[in-house]
Design a protein around this motif. Sequence first.
Motif, PDB file in Angstrom:
ATOM      1  N   THR A   1      -3.716  -2.832  10.765  1.00 53.56           N
ATOM      2  CA  THR A   1      -3.554  -2.195   9.458  1.00 53.56           C
ATOM      3  C   THR A   1      -3.020  -3.203   8.447  1.00 53.56           C
ATOM      4  O   THR A   1      -2.002  -3.854   8.683  1.00 53.56           O
ATOM      5  CB  THR A   1      -2.573  -1.000   9.546  1.00 53.56           C
ATOM      6  OG1 THR A   1      -3.068  -0.058  10.497  1.00 53.56           O
ATOM      7  CG2 THR A   1      -2.393  -0.325   8.192  1.00 53.56           C
TER       8      THR A   1
ATOM      9  N   GLY B   1      -4.398   1.767  -1.943  1.00 54.37           N
ATOM     10  CA  GLY B   1      -5.000   1.675  -0.622  1.00 54.37           C
ATOM     11  C   GLY B   1      -5.478   0.283  -0.266  1.00 54.37           C
ATOM     12  O   GLY B   1      -5.252  -0.690  -0.996  1.00 54.37           O
ATOM     13  N   GLU B   2      -6.195   0.213   0.858  1.00 54.31           N
ATOM     14  CA  GLU B   2      -6.632  -1.070   1.401  1.00 54.31           C
ATOM     15  C   GLU B   2      -7.586  -1.815   0.472  1.00 54.31           C
ATOM     16  O   GLU B   2      -7.468  -3.029   0.299  1.00 54.31           O
ATOM     17  CB  GLU B   2      -7.295  -0.870   2.764  1.00 54.31           C
ATOM     18  CG  GLU B   2      -7.720  -2.168   3.407  1.00 54.31           C
ATOM     19  CD  GLU B   2      -8.312  -2.003   4.786  1.00 54.31           C
ATOM     20  OE1 GLU B   2      -9.134  -2.856   5.155  1.00 54.31           O
ATOM     21  OE2 GLU B   2      -7.958  -1.034   5.501  1.00 54.31           O
ATOM     22  N   GLU B   3      -8.517  -1.121  -0.116  1.00 56.33           N
ATOM     23  CA  GLU B   3      -9.487  -1.783  -0.992  1.00 56.33           C
ATOM     24  C   GLU B   3      -8.788  -2.480  -2.159  1.00 56.33           C
ATOM     25  O   GLU B   3      -9.092  -3.628  -2.492  1.00 56.33           O
ATOM     26  CB  GLU B   3     -10.511  -0.780  -1.522  1.00 56.33           C
ATOM     27  CG  GLU B   3     -11.603  -1.412  -2.354  1.00 56.33           C
ATOM     28  CD  GLU B   3     -12.638  -0.396  -2.823  1.00 56.33           C
ATOM     29  OE1 GLU B   3     -13.230  -0.645  -3.889  1.00 56.33           O
ATOM     30  OE2 GLU B   3     -12.856   0.626  -2.152  1.00 56.33           O
ATOM     31  N   ALA B   4      -7.842  -1.799  -2.775  1.00 64.22           N
ATOM     32  CA  ALA B   4      -7.089  -2.388  -3.894  1.00 64.22           C
ATOM     33  C   ALA B   4      -6.253  -3.576  -3.414  1.00 64.22           C
ATOM     34  O   ALA B   4      -6.134  -4.582  -4.119  1.00 64.22           O
ATOM     35  CB  ALA B   4      -6.205  -1.339  -4.550  1.00 64.22           C
TER      36      ALA B   4
ATOM     37  N   ARG C   1      -6.931  -5.596  -0.845  1.00 57.66           N
ATOM     38  CA  ARG C   1      -7.858  -6.713  -0.618  1.00 57.66           C
ATOM     39  C   ARG C   1      -8.292  -7.348  -1.945  1.00 57.66           C
ATOM     40  O   ARG C   1      -8.425  -8.565  -2.046  1.00 57.66           O
ATOM     41  CB  ARG C   1      -9.083  -6.242   0.152  1.00 57.66           C
ATOM     42  CG  ARG C   1      -8.828  -5.991   1.614  1.00 57.66           C
ATOM     43  CD  ARG C   1     -10.143  -5.580   2.316  1.00 57.66           C
ATOM     44  NE  ARG C   1      -9.954  -5.231   3.683  1.00 57.66           N
ATOM     45  CZ  ARG C   1      -9.922  -6.102   4.700  1.00 57.66           C
ATOM     46  NH1 ARG C   1     -10.046  -7.393   4.447  1.00 57.66           N
ATOM     47  NH2 ARG C   1      -9.765  -5.682   5.928  1.00 57.66           N
ATOM     48  N   ASP C   2      -8.504  -6.516  -2.957  1.00 58.22           N
ATOM     49  CA  ASP C   2      -8.898  -7.025  -4.274  1.00 58.22           C
ATOM     50  C   ASP C   2      -7.809  -7.914  -4.861  1.00 58.22           C
ATOM     51  O   ASP C   2      -8.103  -9.013  -5.352  1.00 58.22           O
ATOM     52  CB  ASP C   2      -9.205  -5.855  -5.211  1.00 58.22           C
ATOM     53  CG  ASP C   2      -9.570  -6.336  -6.609  1.00 58.22           C
ATOM     54  OD1 ASP C   2     -10.603  -7.030  -6.739  1.00 58.22           O
ATOM     55  OD2 ASP C   2      -8.816  -6.027  -7.559  1.00 58.22           O
TER      56      ASP C   2
ATOM     57  N   ARG D   1       0.847  -1.198   0.000  1.00 51.19           N
ATOM     58  CA  ARG D   1       0.000   0.000   0.000  1.00 51.19           C
ATOM     59  C   ARG D   1       0.883   1.248   0.000  1.00 51.19           C
ATOM     60  O   ARG D   1       1.708   1.431   0.888  1.00 51.19           O
ATOM     61  CB  ARG D   1      -0.877   0.031   1.249  1.00 51.19           C
ATOM     62  CG  ARG D   1      -2.040  -0.916   1.171  1.00 51.19           C
ATOM     63  CD  ARG D   1      -2.864  -0.893   2.424  1.00 51.19           C
ATOM     64  NE  ARG D   1      -3.398   0.435   2.725  1.00 51.19           N
ATOM     65  CZ  ARG D   1      -4.068   0.708   3.844  1.00 51.19           C
ATOM     66  NH1 ARG D   1      -4.273  -0.224   4.753  1.00 51.19           N
ATOM     67  NH2 ARG D   1      -4.530   1.928   4.051  1.00 51.19           N
TER      68      ARG D   1
ATOM     69  N   GLU E   1      -1.007  -8.148   8.124  1.00 51.84           N
ATOM     70  CA  GLU E   1      -1.685  -7.234   9.039  1.00 51.84           C
ATOM     71  C   GLU E   1      -0.691  -6.829  10.123  1.00 51.84           C
ATOM     72  O   GLU E   1      -0.133  -7.677  10.820  1.00 51.84           O
ATOM     73  CB  GLU E   1      -2.885  -7.961   9.656  1.00 51.84           C
ATOM     74  CG  GLU E   1      -3.693  -7.138  10.597  1.00 51.84           C
ATOM     75  CD  GLU E   1      -4.893  -7.912  11.113  1.00 51.84           C
ATOM     76  OE1 GLU E   1      -5.092  -7.907  12.334  1.00 51.84           O
ATOM     77  OE2 GLU E   1      -5.620  -8.511  10.298  1.00 51.84           O
TER      78      GLU E   1
END
Length: 115
Positions: free
Chosen positions: A91, A58-61, A63-64, A8, A80
């Motif tokens: 985080t 970011g986090e969404e990307a 996780r994807d 990230r 994490e």
Amino acid sequence: MKQVIVVRSDLKMGKGKLAAQVAHASLGAAEEAASKREGWLLEWKEGGQAKIVLRVAGEEALRDIHGRARAAKLPAALIEDRGLTQLEPGTLTCVGIGPGPDEEVDRITGKLKLL
């Protein structure tokens, strides 16, 4: 065979913190490969253990990318942070993917930019 670590870029981690997180991701994904894709792990080790570090916003990307790697049955470790230094506990910092065949890893990460 290669391994990709996706980080990230929005967290602005210090260099040492970043290096530690990337190491966690690399080791975590390699350990998963040892239990599920031992042949891939051995081939990767014999071939020089190629690693590439890429970034997402970011986090969404993150996780994807992790979800897509799992769906493709590639070894993947989502990291994490424990929150002992620079980041809040829990985080998500990076994901290690592979080792796996270049073309399979590239289907998931091929459009990402270098860190």
